[in-house]
Design a protein around this motif. Structure first.
Motif, short mmCIF file in Angstrom:
data_model
loop_
_atom_site.label_atom_id
_atom_site.label_comp_id
_atom_site.label_asym_id
_atom_site.label_seq_id
_atom_site.Cartn_x
_atom_site.Cartn_y
_atom_site.Cartn_z
N THR A 10 0.81 -1.41 -0.18
CA THR A 10 -0.09 0.27 0.24
C THR A 10 1.08 1.50 -0.30
O THR A 10 0.41 2.05 0.10
CB THR A 10 -0.70 -0.16 1.24
OG1 THR A 10 0.10 0.37 2.02
CG2 THR A 10 -1.97 -1.12 1.21
N SER A 68 -10.86 -5.64 10.24
CA SER A 68 -11.41 -4.77 9.41
C SER A 68 -9.61 -4.61 8.59
O SER A 68 -10.07 -3.57 7.43
CB SER A 68 -11.11 -3.86 10.31
OG SER A 68 -10.63 -2.24 10.16
N LEU A 69 -8.59 -5.28 8.76
CA LEU A 69 -8.18 -5.59 7.72
C LEU A 69 -8.15 -5.55 6.68
O LEU A 69 -7.05 -5.44 5.62
CB LEU A 69 -6.29 -6.11 8.86
CG LEU A 69 -5.57 -5.44 10.23
CD1 LEU A 69 -5.06 -6.15 10.50
CD2 LEU A 69 -5.18 -3.80 9.92
N LYS A 71 -10.42 -6.48 4.92
CA LYS A 71 -11.91 -5.64 4.71
C LYS A 71 -10.78 -4.37 3.63
O LYS A 71 -11.52 -3.44 2.30
CB LYS A 71 -12.74 -5.19 5.03
CG LYS A 71 -14.19 -5.61 5.68
CD LYS A 71 -15.45 -5.57 6.51
CE LYS A 71 -15.71 -5.95 7.16
NZ LYS A 71 -16.86 -5.79 8.00
N GLU A 72 -10.03 -4.03 4.05
CA GLU A 72 -9.67 -2.45 3.72
C GLU A 72 -8.87 -2.82 3.06
O GLU A 72 -8.46 -2.06 1.71
CB GLU A 72 -8.27 -2.26 4.88
CG GLU A 72 -9.65 -0.95 5.58
CD GLU A 72 -10.33 0.09 5.28
OE1 GLU A 72 -9.99 0.84 4.23
OE2 GLU A 72 -11.30 -0.03 5.40
N ALA A 73 -7.79 -4.21 2.56
CA ALA A 73 -7.02 -4.75 1.83
C ALA A 73 -7.96 -5.23 0.39
O ALA A 73 -7.09 -4.88 -0.44
CB ALA A 73 -6.30 -6.65 2.23
N LYS A 75 -10.62 -3.07 0.03
CA LYS A 75 -11.12 -2.25 -0.89
C LYS A 75 -9.63 -1.75 -1.43
O LYS A 75 -9.61 -0.90 -2.66
CB LYS A 75 -10.95 -1.64 0.29
CG LYS A 75 -12.65 -1.41 1.28
CD LYS A 75 -12.92 -0.36 2.30
CE LYS A 75 -13.94 -1.03 3.19
NZ LYS A 75 -14.40 0.21 4.19
N PHE A 76 -8.49 -1.45 -0.66
CA PHE A 76 -6.99 -1.45 -1.77
C PHE A 76 -7.59 -1.73 -3.07
O PHE A 76 -6.92 -1.23 -3.83
CB PHE A 76 -5.99 -1.77 -1.31
CG PHE A 76 -4.70 -1.33 -1.79
CD1 PHE A 76 -4.80 0.19 -2.17
CD2 PHE A 76 -4.32 -2.68 -1.84
CE1 PHE A 76 -3.08 0.31 -2.76
CE2 PHE A 76 -3.29 -2.12 -2.97
CZ PHE A 76 -2.17 -1.20 -2.94
N SER A 79 -9.67 -0.62 -5.00
CA SER A 79 -9.36 0.54 -5.99
C SER A 79 -8.62 0.83 -7.31
O SER A 79 -8.60 1.31 -8.21
CB SER A 79 -9.28 1.31 -4.68
OG SER A 79 -9.08 2.81 -5.20
#
Length: 151
Positions: A10, A68-69, A71-73, A75-76, A79
């Protein structure tokens, strides 16, 4: 080449790695998967019984943090796929040791090419943490396109 795996972290340099890897895939008309490794998710999980009356600082939120980790990965990577103009690009979030997870995934996916970036770590960082890209290159059985990234 039928399958190309692009491994991304990231950092801001991920954009360069993604663009170059994706351009190769388009030129070669290859299937693409974008992967990201959440490093050692197990570090955040405290699944043991209290030790000496200590429950751990994350005991009540372990599952939420791990989810959460991940989910964010996701989303990244989503994106990134949107940024590249191909929102339906396959994505995969892995967790654990980045070198091991990337090499294992590439082999299981039967990738013809792995695209990774390098970072210009200081000598001390490389000695203490190791250089993930260098270890992947050293241990890979699959051809690798290494994108040099500075800063």
């Amino acid at each position: 080449m039928k399958k190309i795996c692009i491994a991304l972290d990231t950092s801001p340099s991920a954009e360069k790695v993604a663009k170059i890897g994706f351009n190769y895939a388009q030129l070669l008309k290859s299937e693409v998967v974008l992967i990201h490794v959440v490093n050692h998710i197990g570090v955040y999980v405290n699944s043991y019984n209290p030790i000496m009356n200590y429950n751990g600082f994350l005991i009540n939120r372990d599952i939420e943090i791990v989810e959460s980790l991940e989910k964010e990965a996701i989303k990244f990577l989503e994106s990134t796929a949107n940024f590249l103009g191909e929102p339906s690009t396959e994505i995969k979030v892995l967790n654990g040791d980045p070198e091991h997870q990337i090499l294992t995934f590439v082999e299981e996916y039967n990738a013809d090419l792995l695209v990774i970036g390098t970072h210009s770590h200081s000598f001390l960082e490389d000695v203490l943490m190791g250089n993930i890209a260098a270890q992947i290159v050293k241990n890979a059985k699959t051809p690798i396109l290494v994108i040099p990234v500075k800063g």
